[in-house]
Design a protein around this motif. Structure first.
Motif, PDB file in Angstrom:
ATOM      1  N   ASP A  37       0.836  -1.177   0.473  1.00  0.00           N
ATOM      2  CA  ASP A  37      -0.331   0.018  -0.131  1.00  0.00           C
ATOM      3  C   ASP A  37       0.996   1.256   0.135  1.00  0.00           C
ATOM      4  OD1 ASP A  37      -1.735   1.300  -0.208  1.00  0.00           O
ATOM      5  OD2 ASP A  37      -2.851   0.954   2.185  1.00  0.00           O
ATOM      6  N   GLU A  38       0.180   2.073  -0.020  1.00  0.00           N
ATOM      7  CA  GLU A  38       1.149   3.447  -0.069  1.00  0.00           C
ATOM      8  C   GLU A  38       1.121   4.262   1.472  1.00  0.00           C
ATOM      9  OE1 GLU A  38      -0.891   6.762  -3.100  1.00  0.00           O
ATOM     10  OE2 GLU A  38       0.547   6.738  -4.690  1.00  0.00           O
ATOM     11  N   VAL A  39       1.872   4.763   1.434  1.00  0.00           N
ATOM     12  CA  VAL A  39       2.300   5.556   3.295  1.00  0.00           C
ATOM     13  C   VAL A  39       3.035   6.723   2.756  1.00  0.00           C
ATOM     14  CG1 VAL A  39       3.260   2.461   3.834  1.00  0.00           C
ATOM     15  CG2 VAL A  39       4.792   4.207   3.411  1.00  0.00           C
ATOM     16  N   ASP A  40       2.746   7.386   4.086  1.00  0.00           N
ATOM     17  CA  ASP A  40       3.239   8.199   3.890  1.00  0.00           C
ATOM     18  C   ASP A  40       4.810   8.744   4.812  1.00  0.00           C
ATOM     19  OD1 ASP A  40       1.077   9.928   2.805  1.00  0.00           O
ATOM     20  OD2 ASP A  40       0.605   9.178   4.879  1.00  0.00           O
ATOM     21  N   LEU A  41       5.789   9.168   3.742  1.00  0.00           N
ATOM     22  CA  LEU A  41       7.056   9.165   4.044  1.00  0.00           C
ATOM     23  C   LEU A  41       8.203  10.369   4.694  1.00  0.00           C
ATOM     24  CD1 LEU A  41       9.834   8.089   5.013  1.00  0.00           C
ATOM     25  CD2 LEU A  41       9.974   7.447   2.771  1.00  0.00           C
ATOM     26  N   ARG A  42       8.524  11.161   5.623  1.00  0.00           N
ATOM     27  CA  ARG A  42       8.759  12.686   5.314  1.00  0.00           C
ATOM     28  C   ARG A  42       9.912  12.424   5.570  1.00  0.00           C
ATOM     29  NH1 ARG A  42       4.488  11.693  10.178  1.00  0.00           N
ATOM     30  NH2 ARG A  42       6.140  10.366  11.247  1.00  0.00           N
ATOM     31  N   PRO A  43      10.814  13.490   5.257  1.00  0.00           N
ATOM     32  CA  PRO A  43      11.525  13.721   4.816  1.00  0.00           C
ATOM     33  C   PRO A  43      12.669  13.361   5.831  1.00  0.00           C
ATOM     34  CG  PRO A  43      11.022  15.557   4.393  1.00  0.00           C
ATOM     35  CD  PRO A  43       9.876  14.868   4.937  1.00  0.00           C
ATOM     36  N   PRO A  44      13.899  12.883   5.397  1.00  0.00           N
ATOM     37  CA  PRO A  44      14.319  12.373   6.536  1.00  0.00           C
ATOM     38  C   PRO A  44      15.202  13.997   7.674  1.00  0.00           C
ATOM     39  CG  PRO A  44      16.141  13.137   4.626  1.00  0.00           C
ATOM     40  CD  PRO A  44      14.902  12.845   4.469  1.00  0.00           C
ATOM     41  N   SER A  45      15.738  13.858   8.753  1.00  0.00           N
ATOM     42  CA  SER A  45      15.809  14.883   9.621  1.00  0.00           C
ATOM     43  C   SER A  45      17.190  15.091   9.552  1.00  0.00           C
ATOM     44  CB  SER A  45      14.929  14.661  10.855  1.00  0.00           C
ATOM     45  OG  SER A  45      16.189  13.814  11.689  1.00  0.00           O
ATOM     46  N   ARG A  46      17.695  15.773  10.688  1.00  0.00           N
ATOM     47  CA  ARG A  46      19.589  15.818  10.850  1.00  0.00           C
ATOM     48  C   ARG A  46      20.344  14.790   9.887  1.00  0.00           C
ATOM     49  NH1 ARG A  46      19.651  19.677  15.753  1.00  0.00           N
ATOM     50  NH2 ARG A  46      22.078  19.215  14.907  1.00  0.00           N
ATOM     51  N   ASP A  47      20.233  13.837  10.550  1.00  0.00           N
ATOM     52  CA  ASP A  47      21.627  12.678  10.493  1.00  0.00           C
ATOM     53  C   ASP A  47      21.192  11.562   9.612  1.00  0.00           C
ATOM     54  OD1 ASP A  47      20.287  11.920  12.389  1.00  0.00           O
ATOM     55  OD2 ASP A  47      21.898  11.665  13.604  1.00  0.00           O
ATOM     56  N   GLU A  48      19.607  12.181   8.519  1.00  0.00           N
ATOM     57  CA  GLU A  48      19.322  10.568   7.906  1.00  0.00           C
ATOM     58  C   GLU A  48      19.535  10.855   6.557  1.00  0.00           C
ATOM     59  OE1 GLU A  48      15.661  10.320  11.939  1.00  0.00           O
ATOM     60  OE2 GLU A  48      15.775  11.347   9.820  1.00  0.00           O
ATOM     61  N   VAL A  49      19.391  10.162   5.333  1.00  0.00           N
ATOM     62  CA  VAL A  49      19.403   9.484   4.371  1.00  0.00           C
ATOM     63  C   VAL A  49      18.436   9.490   3.950  1.00  0.00           C
ATOM     64  CG1 VAL A  49      21.890   9.950   3.852  1.00  0.00           C
ATOM     65  CG2 VAL A  49      20.717   7.355   4.012  1.00  0.00           C
ATOM     66  N   LEU A  50      17.757   9.477   2.694  1.00  0.00           N
ATOM     67  CA  LEU A  50      16.853   8.938   2.761  1.00  0.00           C
ATOM     68  C   LEU A  50      17.515   8.121   1.223  1.00  0.00           C
ATOM     69  CD1 LEU A  50      13.049   8.853   0.822  1.00  0.00           C
ATOM     70  CD2 LEU A  50      13.655  11.119  -0.303  1.00  0.00           C
ATOM     71  N   VAL A  51      16.492   6.663   1.276  1.00  0.00           N
ATOM     72  CA  VAL A  51      17.605   5.820   0.206  1.00  0.00           C
ATOM     73  C   VAL A  51      16.161   4.939  -0.646  1.00  0.00           C
ATOM     74  CG1 VAL A  51      18.299   3.737   0.113  1.00  0.00           C
ATOM     75  CG2 VAL A  51      19.250   5.113   1.816  1.00  0.00           C
TER      76      VAL A  51
END
Ligand code: ZN
Ligand code: ZN
Length: 281
Positions: free
Chosen positions: A18-32
């Protein structure tokens, strides 16, 4: 952003794609952006209800992909990096991390138990509810946000489907031989079960020049693969009692036996196949 993920909602229920809602990466995180995910036996243990998990959750802990965006404390230079995800990223501050035993990081352990990021919250939601992360990886999704330290850079020449297996099965199998047991050249090894973990143990034994390396599996195809990957001998446990065959072959038993199934019966066979006085590990 909306991303597609396979959501696990409870024992015995099929995963909901299903589609889920993903928030952008915060300070020390990355989107992969995930390009590949393995399916590990441990994922099945959650689905079968053998292991507890905070629900709902996105399973999967062997993932590889490409970094698409970074938090403000992460170098923009990481965008475009090919990465393998790890479920044990070191926080670098807890006592085990400071002792050089990052695999025992208490922060990563707490994240695994709570199904959250290190700050105790989740980066995605589903149908208005917080959606949990599996061990900071959750690779059964098109995109994930993970701590920067959980995205390990690899060469872009390595095929990502192959690289994803480095996230659990390959590392588990090889390191059990090279680090946990610390097998030395010329020591003898038996590996029970030639799936992803067992075949990796065979390769780990080959890497450290163990001999003989005895692979045990009832399937012809897996025994053949084990021989191609470094085993010197292969035993079909349905044709001969493997511990007896191994003791005969090695004049009393192997120095180390690795059980890569999670079966009490096979574990017993592994114990019975080591020589007297062998060092447990
Ligand atoms: Zn695994
Ligand atoms: Zn730590």
């Amino acid at each position: 952003m909306k991303v597609v993920a396979a959501v696990f909602t409870g024992k015995g229920k099929p995963l909901a794609v299903d589609e889920v809602d993903l928030r952008p990466p915060s300070r020390d995180e990355v989107l992969v952006r995930l390009e590949a995910s393995g399916i590990c036996r441990s994922d099945l243990s959650f689905v079968e209800g053998k292991w507890p998990a905070p629900l709902p959750i996105v399973l999967g802990h062997e993932g590889a992909g490409i970094i698409e965006a970074v938090g403000r404390d992460v170098s923009e230079g990481r965008v475009g990096e090919h990465v393998v995800l790890t479920f044990a990223p070191p926080c670098g501050r807890c006592q085990p991390c400071l002792d050089g035993r990052a695999n025992l990081c208490v922060v990563a352990d707490a994240c695994m138990e709570r199904g959250t990021m290190p700050d105790g919250t989740t980066r995605w939601s589903w149908r208005g509810r917080a959606l949990h992360h599996l061990a900071l990886v959750s690779s059964f999704a098109a995109r994930v946000v993970v701590p920067s330290a959980a995205a390990i850079p690899i060469t872009s020449r390595l095929e990502l489907a192959t690289a994803s297996l480095l996230g659990c099965g390959v590392t588990t199998g090889i390191m059990s031989v090279t680090h946990r047991a610390a097998v030395r050249p010329g020591e003898s090894v038996a590996v029970f079960g030639c799936g992803g973990v067992g075949l990796s143990s065979v390769q780990g034994a080959r890497l450290v020049s163990a001999h003989p390396i005895i692979a045990v599996d009832p399937l012809d195809s897996k025994r053949e693969l084990a021989l191609r990957l470094g085993a010197s001998h292969a035993i079909d446990p349905s044709a001969a009692e493997p511990a007896v065959a191994i003791r005969e072959l090695t004049n009393g038993g192997v120095d180390y036996a690795f059980e890569a199934l999670g079966s009490p019966e096979v574990g017993r066979q592994a114990f019975d196949s080591v020589r007297r006085g062998a060092r447990p590990c």
